[in-house]
Scaffold this motif. Sequence first.
Motif, PDB file in Angstrom:
ATOM      1  N   GLY A  66       0.770  -1.227   0.000  1.00  0.00           N
ATOM      2  CA  GLY A  66       0.000   0.000   0.000  1.00  0.00           C
ATOM      3  C   GLY A  66       0.800   1.275   0.000  1.00  0.00           C
ATOM      4  O   GLY A  66       0.289   2.314   0.384  1.00  0.00           O
ATOM      5  N   GLY A  67       2.021   1.249  -0.428  1.00  0.00           N
ATOM      6  CA  GLY A  67       2.831   2.452  -0.401  1.00  0.00           C
ATOM      7  C   GLY A  67       3.040   3.111  -1.742  1.00  0.00           C
ATOM      8  O   GLY A  67       3.766   4.084  -1.853  1.00  0.00           O
ATOM      9  N   ILE A  68       2.377   2.619  -2.783  1.00  0.00           N
ATOM     10  CA  ILE A  68       2.679   3.118  -4.125  1.00  0.00           C
ATOM     11  C   ILE A  68       2.238   4.563  -4.327  1.00  0.00           C
ATOM     12  O   ILE A  68       2.978   5.365  -4.874  1.00  0.00           O
ATOM     13  CB  ILE A  68       2.106   2.209  -5.227  1.00  0.00           C
ATOM     14  CG1 ILE A  68       2.605   2.663  -6.590  1.00  0.00           C
ATOM     15  CG2 ILE A  68       0.620   2.194  -5.233  1.00  0.00           C
ATOM     16  CD1 ILE A  68       3.318   1.619  -7.333  1.00  0.00           C
ATOM     17  N   GLU A  69       1.044   4.921  -3.880  1.00  0.00           N
ATOM     18  CA  GLU A  69       0.552   6.278  -4.101  1.00  0.00           C
ATOM     19  C   GLU A  69       1.413   7.305  -3.377  1.00  0.00           C
ATOM     20  O   GLU A  69       1.810   8.313  -3.958  1.00  0.00           O
ATOM     21  CB  GLU A  69      -0.900   6.392  -3.666  1.00  0.00           C
ATOM     22  CG  GLU A  69      -1.850   5.699  -4.613  1.00  0.00           C
ATOM     23  CD  GLU A  69      -3.291   5.855  -4.200  1.00  0.00           C
ATOM     24  OE1 GLU A  69      -3.625   6.850  -3.532  1.00  0.00           O
ATOM     25  OE2 GLU A  69      -4.077   4.968  -4.546  1.00  0.00           O
ATOM     26  N   ALA A  70       1.684   7.055  -2.109  1.00  0.00           N
ATOM     27  CA  ALA A  70       2.499   7.987  -1.329  1.00  0.00           C
ATOM     28  C   ALA A  70       3.908   8.087  -1.902  1.00  0.00           C
ATOM     29  O   ALA A  70       4.483   9.173  -1.961  1.00  0.00           O
ATOM     30  CB  ALA A  70       2.544   7.549   0.133  1.00  0.00           C
TER      31      ALA A  70
END
Length: 80
Positions: A66-70
């Motif tokens: 879940g770190g792709i957007e940030a």
Amino acid sequence: MGFLDIWEVVINIFLKNLFMKNHKATGKYLSQVENIQNPKRKTYAAIVSAVDNRVSMLINVLMVYGGIEATLKKWCNQFC
């Protein structure tokens, strides 16, 4: 150290290894481009394929955790 700080360290290490390392065209990637006759182009295509594979692995890890957007926002703010 927060989540984004950890990812920043991971990405910096990954990119350093990805782009600063002496890339070699291995058999796995050379076999993917065996139809190219020019030896220099063949080697280049194999290295590009290896880099593409490594970038895909990084993106998959970021998507799973879940770190792709940030990460992309932070990277774009820094380099775009």
